[in-house]
Structure formats: C-alpha cells, structure tokens
Design a protein around this motif. Structure first.
Motif, PDB file in Angstrom:
ATOM      1  N   THR A   1      40.954  61.024  61.225  1.00 44.86           N
ATOM      2  CA  THR A   1      42.324  61.091  61.264  1.00 44.86           C
ATOM      3  C   THR A   1      42.565  61.427  62.413  1.00 44.86           C
ATOM      4  O   THR A   1      43.990  61.790  62.814  1.00 44.86           O
ATOM      5  CB  THR A   1      42.626  62.108  60.103  1.00 44.86           C
TER       6      THR A   1
ATOM      7  N   TYR B   1      46.299  58.120  54.910  1.00 41.07           N
ATOM      8  CA  TYR B   1      45.147  58.521  54.680  1.00 41.07           C
ATOM      9  C   TYR B   1      44.930  59.419  53.353  1.00 41.07           C
ATOM     10  O   TYR B   1      45.849  60.100  52.980  1.00 41.07           O
ATOM     11  CB  TYR B   1      44.801  59.730  55.698  1.00 41.07           C
TER      12      TYR B   1
ATOM     13  N   HIS C   1      43.005  68.210  59.711  1.00 39.02           N
ATOM     14  CA  HIS C   1      43.407  66.859  59.979  1.00 39.02           C
ATOM     15  C   HIS C   1      44.486  66.891  61.229  1.00 39.02           C
ATOM     16  O   HIS C   1      44.451  66.059  62.117  1.00 39.02           O
ATOM     17  CB  HIS C   1      44.379  66.236  58.809  1.00 39.02           C
TER      18      HIS C   1
ATOM     19  N   TRP D   1      50.270  64.402  61.052  1.00 32.88           N
ATOM     20  CA  TRP D   1      50.030  64.197  59.502  1.00 32.88           C
ATOM     21  C   TRP D   1      51.155  65.016  58.611  1.00 32.88           C
ATOM     22  O   TRP D   1      51.184  66.088  58.891  1.00 32.88           O
ATOM     23  CB  TRP D   1      48.638  64.534  59.279  1.00 32.88           C
TER      24      TRP D   1
END
Length: 87
Positions: free
Chosen positions: A38, A16, A30, A45
C-alpha cells in the motif's frame, strides 16, 4: 476480536482489503508507507469499510472471500450496502 477492512486511496484510485486485530495501528502503517503493498497510496488511504469478526481464522477467511471475487464492483457493493444499512 478481529477486523476485515477496505481502504481506498484517492492518490492511486485503488482499494485494499486487509485484516487485523488492531485497526488503528494497521491504518497508521498503511498511511506511513510501512506496508509494501500500500506504499504507493500513502498517505491518502481512507477506511471505507470495516467488519468485526470473532477471531483471526474468521477474519482471514472473510478477507480471502472478498479478495477471491477480484471485483471492484463487488467491493463497492459491500461499501454501499454497509452505508445504506447504517442510516
């Protein structure tokens, strides 16, 4: 000061690209699933790349430049190039 960043989720195996003036807060959004694009990768992440830019306009331009490539190879090249230049 603004930042362009590349995140990677081991859960979805996707990258991303985004920009912000507060990377820590944005990263939390996120991973908490608060960002619709996301959410499917949360909470896995990781920040793989970060670039500092002088202002929002420059950050948005750089973010757009990376996204326009539409290339996983290009993203991975950016990440590997930044790691090799650090050492």
């Amino acid at each position: 000061m603004y930042f362009v960043y590349i995140l990677y989720s081991s859960k979805t195996k996707k990258y991303y690209i985004g920009s912000t003036d507060d990377p820590k807060a944005r990263f939390k959004h996120h991973n908490y699933g608060a960002t619709p694009s996301t959410k499917s990768g949360a909470p896995d992440w990781e920040i793989f790349y970060q670039e500092i830019l002088p202002d929002r306009t420059a950050a948005l331009k750089r973010e757009s430049e990376i996204k326009r490539k539409k290339s996983r190879k290009y993203i991975e090249w950016i990440i590997s190039s930044s790691k090799s230049s650090v050492g």
